[in-house]
Structure formats: structure tokens, C-alpha cells
Design a protein around this motif. Structure first.
Motif, PDB file in Angstrom:
ATOM      1  N   TYR A  29      34.129  45.959 -56.715  1.00  0.00           N
ATOM      2  CA  TYR A  29      34.486  46.507 -55.405  1.00  0.00           C
ATOM      3  C   TYR A  29      35.486  47.652 -55.552  1.00  0.00           C
ATOM      4  O   TYR A  29      35.394  48.659 -54.862  1.00  0.00           O
ATOM      5  CB  TYR A  29      35.082  45.430 -54.502  1.00  0.00           C
ATOM      6  CG  TYR A  29      34.123  44.374 -54.013  1.00  0.00           C
ATOM      7  CD1 TYR A  29      32.751  44.497 -54.133  1.00  0.00           C
ATOM      8  CD2 TYR A  29      34.611  43.222 -53.407  1.00  0.00           C
ATOM      9  CE1 TYR A  29      31.882  43.523 -53.679  1.00  0.00           C
ATOM     10  CE2 TYR A  29      33.756  42.234 -52.938  1.00  0.00           C
ATOM     11  CZ  TYR A  29      32.397  42.391 -53.079  1.00  0.00           C
ATOM     12  OH  TYR A  29      31.551  41.419 -52.621  1.00  0.00           O
ATOM     13  N   ILE A  60      34.582  42.446 -46.264  1.00  0.00           N
ATOM     14  CA  ILE A  60      33.424  42.729 -47.114  1.00  0.00           C
ATOM     15  C   ILE A  60      32.506  41.517 -47.173  1.00  0.00           C
ATOM     16  O   ILE A  60      31.284  41.635 -47.003  1.00  0.00           O
ATOM     17  CB  ILE A  60      33.876  43.155 -48.530  1.00  0.00           C
ATOM     18  CG1 ILE A  60      34.576  44.514 -48.479  1.00  0.00           C
ATOM     19  CG2 ILE A  60      32.698  43.195 -49.503  1.00  0.00           C
ATOM     20  CD1 ILE A  60      35.344  44.876 -49.748  1.00  0.00           C
ATOM     21  N   LYS A  61      33.077  40.335 -47.397  1.00  0.00           N
ATOM     22  CA  LYS A  61      32.256  39.121 -47.465  1.00  0.00           C
ATOM     23  C   LYS A  61      31.528  38.869 -46.148  1.00  0.00           C
ATOM     24  O   LYS A  61      30.342  38.544 -46.132  1.00  0.00           O
ATOM     25  CB  LYS A  61      33.121  37.903 -47.840  1.00  0.00           C
ATOM     26  CG  LYS A  61      33.557  37.891 -49.286  1.00  0.00           C
ATOM     27  CD  LYS A  61      34.055  36.557 -49.790  1.00  0.00           C
ATOM     28  CE  LYS A  61      35.245  35.996 -49.115  1.00  0.00           C
ATOM     29  NZ  LYS A  61      35.826  34.814 -49.791  1.00  0.00           N
ATOM     30  N   GLN A  64      28.747  41.471 -45.584  1.00  0.00           N
ATOM     31  CA  GLN A  64      27.597  41.170 -46.441  1.00  0.00           C
ATOM     32  C   GLN A  64      26.792  40.009 -45.875  1.00  0.00           C
ATOM     33  O   GLN A  64      25.564  40.023 -45.917  1.00  0.00           O
ATOM     34  CB  GLN A  64      28.048  40.835 -47.860  1.00  0.00           C
ATOM     35  CG  GLN A  64      28.397  42.037 -48.701  1.00  0.00           C
ATOM     36  CD  GLN A  64      28.751  41.636 -50.119  1.00  0.00           C
ATOM     37  OE1 GLN A  64      29.601  40.790 -50.353  1.00  0.00           O
ATOM     38  NE2 GLN A  64      28.085  42.260 -51.079  1.00  0.00           N
ATOM     39  N   SER A  65      27.483  39.005 -45.344  1.00  0.00           N
ATOM     40  CA  SER A  65      26.769  37.850 -44.786  1.00  0.00           C
ATOM     41  C   SER A  65      25.939  38.235 -43.564  1.00  0.00           C
ATOM     42  O   SER A  65      24.999  37.532 -43.203  1.00  0.00           O
ATOM     43  CB  SER A  65      27.744  36.721 -44.429  1.00  0.00           C
ATOM     44  OG  SER A  65      28.445  37.008 -43.220  1.00  0.00           O
ATOM     45  N   SER A  69      24.814  46.352 -46.556  1.00  0.00           N
ATOM     46  CA  SER A  69      24.901  46.700 -47.975  1.00  0.00           C
ATOM     47  C   SER A  69      26.331  47.144 -48.290  1.00  0.00           C
ATOM     48  O   SER A  69      27.111  47.489 -47.387  1.00  0.00           O
ATOM     49  CB  SER A  69      23.933  47.841 -48.299  1.00  0.00           C
ATOM     50  OG  SER A  69      24.374  49.041 -47.689  1.00  0.00           O
ATOM     51  N   LEU A  70      26.656  47.168 -49.568  1.00  0.00           N
ATOM     52  CA  LEU A  70      27.989  47.631 -49.966  1.00  0.00           C
ATOM     53  C   LEU A  70      28.184  49.097 -49.589  1.00  0.00           C
ATOM     54  O   LEU A  70      29.303  49.499 -49.252  1.00  0.00           O
ATOM     55  CB  LEU A  70      28.215  47.403 -51.459  1.00  0.00           C
ATOM     56  CG  LEU A  70      28.350  45.937 -51.875  1.00  0.00           C
ATOM     57  CD1 LEU A  70      28.504  45.820 -53.391  1.00  0.00           C
ATOM     58  CD2 LEU A  70      29.525  45.258 -51.176  1.00  0.00           C
ATOM     59  N   ILE A  73      29.028  49.071 -45.954  1.00  0.00           N
ATOM     60  CA  ILE A  73      30.389  48.549 -45.814  1.00  0.00           C
ATOM     61  C   ILE A  73      31.396  49.627 -46.202  1.00  0.00           C
ATOM     62  O   ILE A  73      32.422  49.807 -45.531  1.00  0.00           O
ATOM     63  CB  ILE A  73      30.561  47.273 -46.668  1.00  0.00           C
ATOM     64  CG1 ILE A  73      29.700  46.143 -46.088  1.00  0.00           C
ATOM     65  CG2 ILE A  73      32.024  46.869 -46.753  1.00  0.00           C
ATOM     66  CD1 ILE A  73      29.555  44.935 -46.995  1.00  0.00           C
TER      67      ILE A  73
END
Length: 154
Positions: A29, A60-61, A64-65, A69-70, A73
Motif C-alpha cells: 500500500y 482501504i479495507k 475493497q470490501s 480497486s486499489l 481507492i
């Protein structure tokens, strides 16, 4: 613990332990720039984190849930880091995810009906003429093999 102008510093092991994330994930990250404002490097190259890193990791977690996508984010965090509230950006992304999910569900419902139809007419011993013309007559017709042969000749 050591104090810096921006508050208490935390090493990566403590961040990993307290966040429940593996050290490798936190490093990743950080490499992507997702933790940028809450991480600094010491003169010897150690990652030093501000306590605010936990809010970023939790965001972030959660994002994502929800299927983000990163990269998405990262875009949201960039809006936040400019001092703007990213809720409008986030809402637009979630609406896109919802639309895509709705389309996937519709496609899966169609596939489910197709599978139910095939299984309801399943023949353990199909007629011999069908066996000779297809690999599995339960999911193919003799026209399927004709279509494939035609397209190869084109």
C-alpha cells in the motif's frame, strides 16, 4: 515511543499488529502511495507511520470490501489529501459498481435458466445419430457443429 513534529511514530510491525494486516500488505500500500501522508522514512530508511494510518487502512479495507480497486481507492484518497471531501467521487464509483453488479446478476439469472432447461431435458443415452454429430448432444445440436465448420471455411 519517539515523538516527531507530526506526533507519535509507529514502526511497521506495530501498524501490522494493530491493524491486523500483514507487513507485506502495508508495504505494498505504501509503494502504491495509498499511505503517503501518514508515512515517512527515517534517515536509515525505516517506514515511520503516524497514528492516522489506521484510518486510511480501515478505509482501504472497507472500500475493497465494496468492490473498489486499489487504483480507485487511490483516486479517492487523492481527493481527500487535497482537502476535499471525497464522498461525491465515492458515490459515483459505488453507483458504477452497483450497475455492473446488477448486469452480472441478470447475466447469471439467464445462465441459471439456461442450465435448468438443459438439465430438465437431459438424456443419459441420446440417439446414436446425435452422438455421431456432436461431442455431447445434451448441450449441442447438430447445427452447432455445422456453424463451427462454416466459420472455419470463411
Amino acid at each position: 515511543m519517539n515523538q516527531l513534529p507530526w506526533g507519535e511514530i509507529l514502526k511497521i510491525g506495530r501498524v501490522a499488529k494493530d491493524s491486523g494486516l500483514p507487513v507485506k500488505t502495508i508495504r505494498y500500500y505504501e509503494e502504491l502511495g495509498l499511505l503517503a501522508p501518514s508515512v515517512r522514512r527515517s534517515e536509515s530508511g525505516y517506514r515511520l507511520f503516524m497514528p492516522q494510518v489506521f484510518a486510511r487502512l480501515a478505509f482501504i479495507k472497507r472500500a475493497q470490501s465494496l468492490g473498489l480497486s486499489l487504483r480507485e481507492i487511490g483516486d479517492i484518497l487523492a481527493v481527500h489529501d487535497r482537502g476535499e471531501l471525497p464522498c461525491g467521487t465515492l458515490k459515483a464509483l459505488l453507483l458504477q459498481k452497483l450497475e455492473a453488479l446488477t448486469e452480472q446478476i441478470e447475466s447469471l439469472e439467464i445462465l441459471k435458466l439456461e442450465l435448468q432447461g438443459i438439465l430438465s431435458c437431459w438424456q443419459e443415452q441420446p440417439p446414436q445419430e446425435q452422438i455421431a454429430q456432436t461431442i455431447c448432444p445434451n448441450i449441442q445440436t447438430s447445427n452447432d457443429s455445422d456453424v463451427a465448420g462454416t466459420s472455419e471455411r470463411v
